[in-house]
Structures are given as structure tokens and as C-alpha cells.
Scaffold this active site. Structure first.
Site, short mmCIF file in Angstrom:
data_model
loop_
_atom_site.label_atom_id
_atom_site.label_comp_id
_atom_site.label_asym_id
_atom_site.label_seq_id
_atom_site.Cartn_x
_atom_site.Cartn_y
_atom_site.Cartn_z
N ARG A 189 0.89 -1.15 0.19
CA ARG A 189 0.09 -0.08 -0.08
C ARG A 189 0.95 1.29 0.16
O ARG A 189 0.55 2.28 -0.68
CB ARG A 189 -0.92 -0.12 1.20
CG ARG A 189 -2.05 -1.06 1.27
CD ARG A 189 -2.86 -0.90 2.24
NE ARG A 189 -3.64 0.32 2.33
CZ ARG A 189 -4.34 0.84 3.21
NH1 ARG A 189 -3.90 0.36 4.58
NH2 ARG A 189 -5.08 2.00 3.34
N CYS A 246 -0.78 6.25 9.21
CA CYS A 246 -0.89 5.01 8.63
C CYS A 246 -2.11 5.43 7.79
O CYS A 246 -2.09 6.09 6.74
CB CYS A 246 -1.48 4.18 9.76
SG CYS A 246 -2.74 4.46 10.70
#
Length: 290
Positions: A189, A246
Site C-alpha cells: 500500500r 498510517c
């Protein structure tokens, strides 16, 4: 335990929790969650939980999805107002002298969000169960299905024990690079190769990647303080000049907990994280490995 005495402030073991869990000023909170299925946590809790535990919902209790008057998106799990969170804590029976224990079944990533938020309102006596529910079950400790309702608590808001930065602070930092930004998402990601949650992949320019499952734990339990210092110190030289982020401000708290265990406190949380950052096409995005 006096109002200023914090017995457990980072981790607690299964044995320690089992020995002390029936103390009247201890509150246990179950933080199990599934980002892809918000109903999974409550369902798992109903099937069995640590005795006297109360359920905490990531979306309903640890987030506030309201937008401002201009409809600005603050990320998938924006922080609630501090006063609203204090009200939740009181409803769970938490007072200024309460020892809070948080657990999940996911290596502590959701429990760490609650850990950080309690410190955000100035409550230091909060710890995450190392190994979570799997470790509890592995040790043949009991589970319960009864619903526990604590008497209302009287916790009051205190000075924050943690630091928080805004998206504007992160924008400025792209130019100044005064602070190290650490991205806790999975490497694919981060590189922009596999984005299944947010609409755009990639990372904040200059951000370093540290994925907690690969770096901070073994079999769902945190590494030793010495090992964590070596692991995190390779990326973070000065914790007070670091920003943790995050996908939506959840697993970044796991990195912050690891830093605290390692004796490296002081890093800030960017709560909006990637989900807020990528919602504005004007903000720059980097791909690949930094």
C-alpha cells in the site's frame, strides 16, 4: 491506586491481568474490529470475551465521522471531540484512578488506538494486553458471554500526554523535512501497488515505511524493548521530531505504543493519515520505495 499512580502504562501480560482483573478500580475494554466488516467486532464479543470486559467500537466510540461546515473529509477514523470521548470513558466506569486494560485479537493495533486516546485526554494508567485475546485463550483463561455494566465513572480531562499534528503541519513538513514521517501501512500500500481501502495509492512524499506486523512483533507479541529500540531507531533518530501515520490513524498508534515500550517517547500522531491526505488531489503523492 491513587489518582496520579499509573501501574501499567504500556503492556500487561496475561498472567498479570488474570491476577489483578477483579480489582474494583480496573476496567477491561475489548477493542476487536475488522476494517472490512464493522459488525465483526460486536459479533466476536458476543461469542466470548474476557470476563467483565466491555466492548469498544472503533467507528462508534473511537471515531467521529462528522464533517465540518464546508464538508471537509478528515479521514476514515477521525478523532472524536475530547469532551465526547470523556463522556464515553465515564459510561465505561472510568475515573481518574482507574487502571484501564485494552485488548483485541489483532496484535494490539486497535487496542493501541484506545491506549493512545486515553493518553490524549491525560490518563496514563492504560495498558494493552500483550498477545491479546489469542494469548488469553492459549493460557486457558476463561471467557464470558455476559454483558457487564460498570457504575458510571468520573474521569476528568487532563493535559494531553501525547502530541497530535494536523494535515497542514504535514504539508509544511514536506518542504522543511524537520520531522521524520513514518507510515505504518503494509509495504504494498505504501508503494501504491495495492490499495484496497482508500481511493488512491502511494504515500506522503518523504515518509518512511515501518509495517508493524513485520517489524515490531513475533507471534502477536511485542519484541523486547531493546529489540524495538534497534528496529525503530534505524528509522527514527529523534522521536520528538517524528510523526506517525498510517491509513486512518489506527495502526500508527501501534507504532507509538512500540516507541513507548522502547523508551523512545515523544512522537506525534497524524490522525487523519493517508485517508485524509489522499482525499485532496492538490496534495502531492509519492509512489514506490522512498
Amino acid at each position: 491506586m491513587g489518582s496520579n499512580l499509573a501501574t501499567f502504562t504500556t503492556l500487561i501480560s496475561v498472567n498479570e491481568l488474570a491476577q489483578h482483573s477483579k480489582q474494583p478500580n480496573w476496567i477491561i475494554l475489548d477493542c476487536r474490529n475488522d476494517l472490512a466488516n464493522p459488525d465483526a467486532g460486536p459479533a466476536a464479543f458476543a461469542q466470548g470475551h474476557i470476563p467483565t470486559a466491555q466492548f469498544v467500537h472503533l467507528d462508534q466510540d473511537l471515531s467521529d465521522h462528522k464533517r465540518n461546515a464546508n464538508g471537509v473529509f478528515f479521514g476514515r477514523h477521525p478523532l472524536p471531540e475530547r469532551a465526547a470521548f470523556i463522556a464515553k470513558l465515564r459510561a465505561w466506569g472510568i475515573s481518574n484512578d482507574t487502571q484501564v486494560l485494552a485488548y483485541d485479537a489483532h496484535g494490539g493495533m486497535y487496542a493501541a488506538r484506545l491506549w493512545w486516546m486515553l493518553r490524549w485526554v491525560g490518563h496514563a494508567a492504560v495498558a494493552v494486553l500483550d498477545g491479546g485475546l489469542p494469548a488469553w485463550v492459549e493460557a486457558n483463561q476463561p471467557l464470558d458471554t455476559q454483558i457487564f455494566e460498570a457504575a458510571p465513572g468520573a474521569i476528568s480531562e487532563q493535559t494531553a500526554l501525547v502530541s497530535l499534528v494536523s494535515v497542514n503541519d504535514v504539508v509544511v513538513n514536506i518542504e522543511t523535512r524537520h520531522k521524520t514521517v513514518v507510515d505504518a501501512r503494509s509495504p504494498d500500500r505504501y508503494r501504491g501497488e495495492n490499495e484496497t481501502i482508500d481511493p488512491v495509492g502511494g504515500h506522503i512524499p518523504g515518509a518512511k515505511n515501518r509495517f508493524f506486523k513485520d517489524n515490531l512483533q513475533v507471534n502477536g507479541r511485542f519484541k523486547s524493548a531493546q529489540e524495538l529500540r534497534a528496529e525503530l531507531g534505524a528509522v527514527i533518530k529523534e522521536p520528538h521530531n517524528a510523526i506517525m501515520q498510517c491509513g486512518s490513524g489506527v495502526t500508527a498508534c501501534h507504532n507509538l505504543l512500540a516507541l513507548e515500550i522502547a523508551g523512545m517517547p515523544g512522537a506525534a500522531l497524524y490522525a487523519g493519515s493517508w485517508s485524509e491526505w489522499c482525499s485532496d488531489p492538490a496534495r502531492p503523492i509519492a509512489l514506490g520505495t522512498n
